[in-house]
Design a protein around this motif. Structure first.
Motif, PDB file in Angstrom:
ATOM      1  N   ASP A 175       1.279   5.638 -12.883  1.00  0.00           N
ATOM      2  CA  ASP A 175       0.847   5.950 -11.594  1.00  0.00           C
ATOM      3  C   ASP A 175       0.079   4.844 -10.892  1.00  0.00           C
ATOM      4  OD1 ASP A 175       1.544   8.501 -11.972  1.00  0.00           O
ATOM      5  OD2 ASP A 175      -0.567   9.144 -12.333  1.00  0.00           O
ATOM      6  N   ILE A 176      -0.183   3.669 -11.336  1.00  0.00           N
ATOM      7  CA  ILE A 176      -0.616   2.501 -10.689  1.00  0.00           C
ATOM      8  C   ILE A 176       0.426   1.618 -10.412  1.00  0.00           C
ATOM      9  CG2 ILE A 176      -1.111   1.123 -12.833  1.00  0.00           C
ATOM     10  CD1 ILE A 176      -3.647   0.408 -11.784  1.00  0.00           C
ATOM     11  N   PHE A 177       1.522   1.615 -10.972  1.00  0.00           N
ATOM     12  CA  PHE A 177       2.592   0.549 -10.731  1.00  0.00           C
ATOM     13  C   PHE A 177       2.946   0.476  -9.127  1.00  0.00           C
ATOM     14  CE2 PHE A 177       7.219  -0.345 -10.281  1.00  0.00           C
ATOM     15  CZ  PHE A 177       7.323  -1.530 -10.939  1.00  0.00           C
ATOM     16  N   PRO A 178       3.049   1.605  -8.440  1.00  0.00           N
ATOM     17  CA  PRO A 178       3.449   1.507  -6.942  1.00  0.00           C
ATOM     18  C   PRO A 178       2.155   1.005  -6.096  1.00  0.00           C
ATOM     19  CG  PRO A 178       3.811   3.870  -7.767  1.00  0.00           C
ATOM     20  CD  PRO A 178       3.309   3.208  -8.732  1.00  0.00           C
ATOM     21  N   TYR A 179       1.096   0.990  -6.563  1.00  0.00           N
ATOM     22  CA  TYR A 179       0.052   0.441  -5.854  1.00  0.00           C
ATOM     23  C   TYR A 179      -0.083  -1.110  -6.259  1.00  0.00           C
ATOM     24  CZ  TYR A 179      -1.554   5.094  -5.002  1.00  0.00           C
ATOM     25  OH  TYR A 179      -1.688   6.306  -4.497  1.00  0.00           O
ATOM     26  N   LEU A 180       0.349  -1.469  -7.585  1.00  0.00           N
ATOM     27  CA  LEU A 180       0.347  -2.760  -7.815  1.00  0.00           C
ATOM     28  C   LEU A 180       1.503  -3.523  -7.006  1.00  0.00           C
ATOM     29  CD1 LEU A 180      -0.863  -5.084  -9.643  1.00  0.00           C
ATOM     30  CD2 LEU A 180       0.938  -4.229 -11.252  1.00  0.00           C
ATOM     31  N   LEU A 181       2.527  -2.921  -6.984  1.00  0.00           N
ATOM     32  CA  LEU A 181       3.768  -3.577  -6.290  1.00  0.00           C
ATOM     33  C   LEU A 181       3.424  -3.700  -4.621  1.00  0.00           C
ATOM     34  CD1 LEU A 181       6.773  -4.438  -6.419  1.00  0.00           C
ATOM     35  CD2 LEU A 181       7.458  -1.838  -6.051  1.00  0.00           C
ATOM     36  N   LEU A 182       2.771  -2.482  -4.194  1.00  0.00           N
ATOM     37  CA  LEU A 182       2.311  -2.677  -2.750  1.00  0.00           C
ATOM     38  C   LEU A 182       1.341  -3.797  -2.215  1.00  0.00           C
ATOM     39  CD1 LEU A 182       2.756  -1.340   0.037  1.00  0.00           C
ATOM     40  CD2 LEU A 182       0.699   0.207  -0.651  1.00  0.00           C
ATOM     41  N   GLY A 183       0.632  -4.100  -3.509  1.00  0.00           N
ATOM     42  CA  GLY A 183      -0.360  -5.049  -3.249  1.00  0.00           C
ATOM     43  C   GLY A 183       0.201  -6.290  -3.501  1.00  0.00           C
ATOM     44  N   CYS A 184       1.093  -6.683  -4.101  1.00  0.00           N
ATOM     45  CA  CYS A 184       1.795  -7.955  -4.396  1.00  0.00           C
ATOM     46  C   CYS A 184       2.482  -8.278  -3.110  1.00  0.00           C
ATOM     47  CB  CYS A 184       2.715  -7.753  -5.544  1.00  0.00           C
ATOM     48  SG  CYS A 184       1.908  -7.986  -7.074  1.00  0.00           S
ATOM     49  N   LEU A 185       3.217  -7.229  -2.474  1.00  0.00           N
ATOM     50  CA  LEU A 185       3.962  -7.315  -1.341  1.00  0.00           C
ATOM     51  C   LEU A 185       3.134  -7.515  -0.116  1.00  0.00           C
ATOM     52  CD1 LEU A 185       6.768  -6.920   0.200  1.00  0.00           C
ATOM     53  CD2 LEU A 185       6.129  -4.742   0.554  1.00  0.00           C
ATOM     54  N   ILE A 186       2.010  -6.953   0.139  1.00  0.00           N
ATOM     55  CA  ILE A 186       0.824  -7.413   1.052  1.00  0.00           C
ATOM     56  C   ILE A 186       0.286  -8.700   0.689  1.00  0.00           C
ATOM     57  CG2 ILE A 186      -1.531  -6.681   1.819  1.00  0.00           C
ATOM     58  CD1 ILE A 186      -0.561  -3.927   1.303  1.00  0.00           C
ATOM     59  N   PHE A 187       0.050  -9.306  -0.405  1.00  0.00           N
ATOM     60  CA  PHE A 187      -0.518 -10.576  -0.699  1.00  0.00           C
ATOM     61  C   PHE A 187       0.534 -11.321  -0.533  1.00  0.00           C
ATOM     62  CE2 PHE A 187      -0.891 -14.219  -3.560  1.00  0.00           C
ATOM     63  CZ  PHE A 187      -2.425 -14.594  -3.066  1.00  0.00           C
ATOM     64  N   THR A 188       1.993 -11.369  -0.531  1.00  0.00           N
ATOM     65  CA  THR A 188       3.076 -12.147  -0.314  1.00  0.00           C
ATOM     66  C   THR A 188       3.177 -12.380   1.136  1.00  0.00           C
ATOM     67  OG1 THR A 188       4.680 -10.914  -0.659  1.00  0.00           O
ATOM     68  CG2 THR A 188       4.063 -12.099  -2.227  1.00  0.00           C
ATOM     69  N   VAL A 189       2.783 -11.437   2.039  1.00  0.00           N
ATOM     70  CA  VAL A 189       3.022 -11.404   3.285  1.00  0.00           C
ATOM     71  C   VAL A 189       1.533 -12.277   4.083  1.00  0.00           C
ATOM     72  CG1 VAL A 189       3.223 -10.115   5.504  1.00  0.00           C
ATOM     73  CG2 VAL A 189       4.788  -9.525   3.461  1.00  0.00           C
ATOM     74  N   LEU A 190       0.651 -11.669   3.441  1.00  0.00           N
ATOM     75  CA  LEU A 190      -0.702 -12.279   4.127  1.00  0.00           C
ATOM     76  C   LEU A 190      -1.136 -13.459   3.978  1.00  0.00           C
ATOM     77  CD1 LEU A 190      -2.770  -8.803   4.119  1.00  0.00           C
ATOM     78  CD2 LEU A 190      -1.512  -9.725   6.041  1.00  0.00           C
ATOM     79  N   SER A 191      -0.855 -14.110   2.790  1.00  0.00           N
ATOM     80  CA  SER A 191      -1.271 -15.303   2.500  1.00  0.00           C
ATOM     81  C   SER A 191      -0.427 -16.468   3.375  1.00  0.00           C
ATOM     82  CB  SER A 191      -1.139 -15.621   0.840  1.00  0.00           C
ATOM     83  OG  SER A 191       0.201 -15.586   0.649  1.00  0.00           O
ATOM     84  N   PRO A 192       0.735 -16.345   3.405  1.00  0.00           N
ATOM     85  CA  PRO A 192       1.524 -17.273   4.433  1.00  0.00           C
ATOM     86  C   PRO A 192       0.698 -17.225   5.861  1.00  0.00           C
ATOM     87  CG  PRO A 192       3.033 -16.495   3.074  1.00  0.00           C
ATOM     88  CD  PRO A 192       1.799 -15.521   2.793  1.00  0.00           C
ATOM     89  N   LEU A 193       0.734 -16.020   6.221  1.00  0.00           N
ATOM     90  CA  LEU A 193      -0.163 -15.809   7.693  1.00  0.00           C
ATOM     91  C   LEU A 193      -1.516 -16.539   7.810  1.00  0.00           C
ATOM     92  CD1 LEU A 193       0.874 -12.201   8.757  1.00  0.00           C
ATOM     93  CD2 LEU A 193       1.592 -14.186   9.668  1.00  0.00           C
TER      94      LEU A 193
END
Length: 156
Positions: free
Chosen positions: A4-22
């Protein structure tokens, strides 16, 4: 249950990869607007690599594209990994005498010039080994600025 935690982990990684370059993009704009002198020089799209040596047989090499801001007392390097993803800025200052208009600076220990290349050596802290930034295919104007820095600050 553990899946159940896998989708949240995937979403967290995606948000991190978008927000850190910004974040690093806006940080670069902030530094350029606040730390730029009247006689500063800015160079864009300089190819090179960053080498980090932490142990005798452990070396990390990253190919980057750089934007440089050269001030009277320091150099700001803005690396872009994979030539388009911004990363944390590196601020190298020339001497302890003048730390004005610097941000989290590290002392530039060695500046080496060759035909069209420049190598900058610094130590991030006392525990790790030297870190090197190599800049390739510089123009005559860019090389002359680094030669002036080397001559003025007595780098060997």
């Amino acid at each position: 249950m553990p899946f159940d935690i896998f989708p949240y982990l995937l979403l967290g990684c995606l948000i991190f990869t978008v927000l850190s370059p910004l974040f690093f993009f806006f940080q670069k704009r902030h530094i350029l607007s606040n730390y730029k002198h009247a006689d500063s020089r800015e160079f864009k799209n300089i190819s090179g690599k960053m080498i980090r040596e932490s142990r005798p047989f452990k070396k990390s090499i990253q190919w980057c594209s750089f934007t440089l801001l050269i001030n009277r007392n320091s150099i700001f390097l803005f690396p872009k990994k994979l030539y388009f993803i911004p990363d944390r800025a590196v601020n190298l200052f020339y001497s302890n005498y003048d730390k004005k208009y610097t941000r989290h600076p590290m002392m530039l220990r060695k500046l080496t010039l060759s035909k069209n290349n420049v190598e900058l050596v610094y130590y991030a802290d006392s525990i790790t080994g030297p870190r090197k930034i190599q800049l390739y295919n510089l123009t005559e104007e860019q090389l002359s600025i680094f030669q002036e820095i080397k001559k003025r600050k007595n780098y060997y």
